[in-house]
Design an enzyme around this catalytic site. Structure first.
Site, PDB file in Angstrom:
ATOM      1  N   GLY A   1       2.066 104.356 -36.091  1.00 41.59           N
ATOM      2  CA  GLY A   1       2.376 103.962 -34.720  1.00 41.59           C
ATOM      3  C   GLY A   1       1.460 102.875 -34.185  1.00 41.59           C
ATOM      4  O   GLY A   1       1.895 101.988 -33.446  1.00 41.59           O
TER       5      GLY A   1
ATOM      6  N   ASN B   1       0.079 100.475 -35.904  1.00 42.77           N
ATOM      7  CA  ASN B   1       0.542  99.203 -36.460  1.00 42.77           C
ATOM      8  C   ASN B   1       1.837  98.729 -35.805  1.00 42.77           C
ATOM      9  O   ASN B   1       2.044  97.529 -35.619  1.00 42.77           O
ATOM     10  CB  ASN B   1       0.734  99.319 -37.976  1.00 42.77           C
ATOM     11  CG  ASN B   1      -0.566  99.202 -38.730  1.00 42.77           C
ATOM     12  OD1 ASN B   1      -1.547  98.649 -38.225  1.00 42.77           O
ATOM     13  ND2 ASN B   1      -0.593  99.726 -39.942  1.00 42.77           N
TER      14      ASN B   1
ATOM     15  N   ASP C   1       5.743  99.045 -40.957  1.00 40.98           N
ATOM     16  CA  ASP C   1       5.384  99.178 -39.535  1.00 40.98           C
ATOM     17  C   ASP C   1       5.776  97.931 -38.751  1.00 40.98           C
ATOM     18  O   ASP C   1       6.234  98.026 -37.609  1.00 40.98           O
ATOM     19  CB  ASP C   1       3.885  99.443 -39.390  1.00 40.98           C
ATOM     20  CG  ASP C   1       3.452 100.728 -40.080  1.00 40.98           C
ATOM     21  OD1 ASP C   1       4.243 101.685 -40.092  1.00 40.98           O
ATOM     22  OD2 ASP C   1       2.324 100.768 -40.605  1.00 40.98           O
TER      23      ASP C   1
ATOM     24  N   VAL D   1      13.673  93.225 -39.998  1.00 39.42           N
ATOM     25  CA  VAL D   1      13.553  92.745 -41.379  1.00 39.42           C
ATOM     26  C   VAL D   1      12.731  91.457 -41.413  1.00 39.42           C
ATOM     27  O   VAL D   1      11.906  91.260 -42.320  1.00 39.42           O
ATOM     28  CB  VAL D   1      14.948  92.531 -42.010  1.00 39.42           C
ATOM     29  CG1 VAL D   1      14.860  91.757 -43.330  1.00 39.42           C
ATOM     30  CG2 VAL D   1      15.631  93.880 -42.238  1.00 39.42           C
TER      31      VAL D   1
END
Length: 312
Positions: free
Chosen positions: A40, A42, A255, A279
């Site tokens: 979280g 990151n 992350d 992505v």
């Protein structure tokens, strides 16, 4: 604040490099670089890099917890530290300069203690009404029950907060039994959800659909490494495939992907656009060295490539 992240088992990530790893020798390393780490944390850092804001709630203890707090302040990430008694862990990554090989050493996590775990639950219960998304990411502390993320998801659901879970093993299985907004497994974790040793590319869509139909998630985003992601809803299956890049380090790629995804969703973008942002961020993280996350200019460039590809 629309986005909150929760990190129960954070780490101080230390990275360095040497010419070559050799047994029985004193090795002279380069000056280490420190980053606050854990799922979280990151995600919140990636959101900040991309121009957004979130609140990072995390359990941190001892001098290492102090260091994580200090580093997050420097990065201007909003934070709420839940103090625990045990010292937070440090992880180490060593890059062998001559070969480019990476050696990653993950240390055992600190126990959060019953008081610390309860405070984490209370922090979610007390979130203000404007919070729309909760990202619970990373591993659980050794003393947390396997269903802890499931409990967190239940609390989020009661507050009408959309919960995104990115974890593995029993914690992932138990969270899925609660039913969440988004699950983000990789192929190995998808196998865990399917109770299989491994799955082939030929059956991944069928398995993903089954998970959705069983009510374990509204949306399944399966990360496929360099091949991008598969996005599965009750009605659709789509793929987002990034350009080929020269990878430097995959640390923090997952992350960064979640950070790009949830930031885009919070801005009202479509699911497919949000996954493309995710992505793009995940891919961008692989071209940075060590434990560094994505860089905004790289993310924007890759997202533009993905958007143009979609138009064609």
């Amino acid at each position: 604040m629309k986005i909150v992240t929760l990190t129960l088992n954070p780490a101080l990530d230390k990275s360095t490099s040497i010419d070559r790893l050799q047994a029985q020798k004193k090795l002279r390393c380069e000056e280490p670089v420190y980053h606050p780490g854990g799922g979280g944390i990151n995600v919140s850092r990636a959101i900040k890099i991309l121009g957004g804001d979130s609140l990072a709630i995390y359990a941190g203890g001892g001098p290492v917890g102090d260091k994580i707090e200090e580093l997050l302040k420097k990065e201007e990430v909003n934070q709420q530290r839940i103090n625990i008694k045990e010292n937070t862990r440090e992880n180490l990554m060593v890059v062998e300069s001559l070969t480019g090989n990476q050696y990653r050493f993950g240390m055992p996590g600190a126990n959060a203690g019953q008081e610390g775990l309860q405070k984490c639950q209370d922090a979610i219960k007390n979130l203000p009404d404007d919070v729309k998304y909760l990202v619970a990411s990373g591993s659980l502390p050794p003393d947390a029950p396997d269903d802890f993320y499931g409990t967190i998801a239940e609390i989020a659901k009661s507050k009408n907060i959309k919960c995104i879970i990115d974890t593995s093993g029993k914690a992932l299985v138990k969270a899925s039994e609660m039913g969440v907004y988004i699950l983000k497994p990789n192929l190995g974790e998808l196998s865990t959800l399917a109770e299989k040793e491994e799955i082939s590319g030929l059956e991944q869509e069928e398995i993903a659909k089954k998970i959705i139909n069983e009510g374990k998630a509204d949306i399944l985003i399966v990360s496929l490494g360099a091949r991008g992601a598969m996005v599965v809803t009750r009605d659709t299956i789509e793929y987002v495939v990034p350009p080929t890049v020269k990878q430097d380090s995959t640390v923090g790629a997952g992350d960064s992907m979640v950070g790009g995804l949830v930031l885009s969703l919070s801005r009202g973008d479509s699911l497919l656009d949000a996954v493309e942002w995710g992505v793009a961020a995940g891919t961008a993280a692989t071209i940075t060295p060590g434990t560094e996350l994505c860089r905004k200019k790289d993310v924007e460039k890759i997202f533009e490539w993905l958007s143009e590809k979609e138009i064609k």
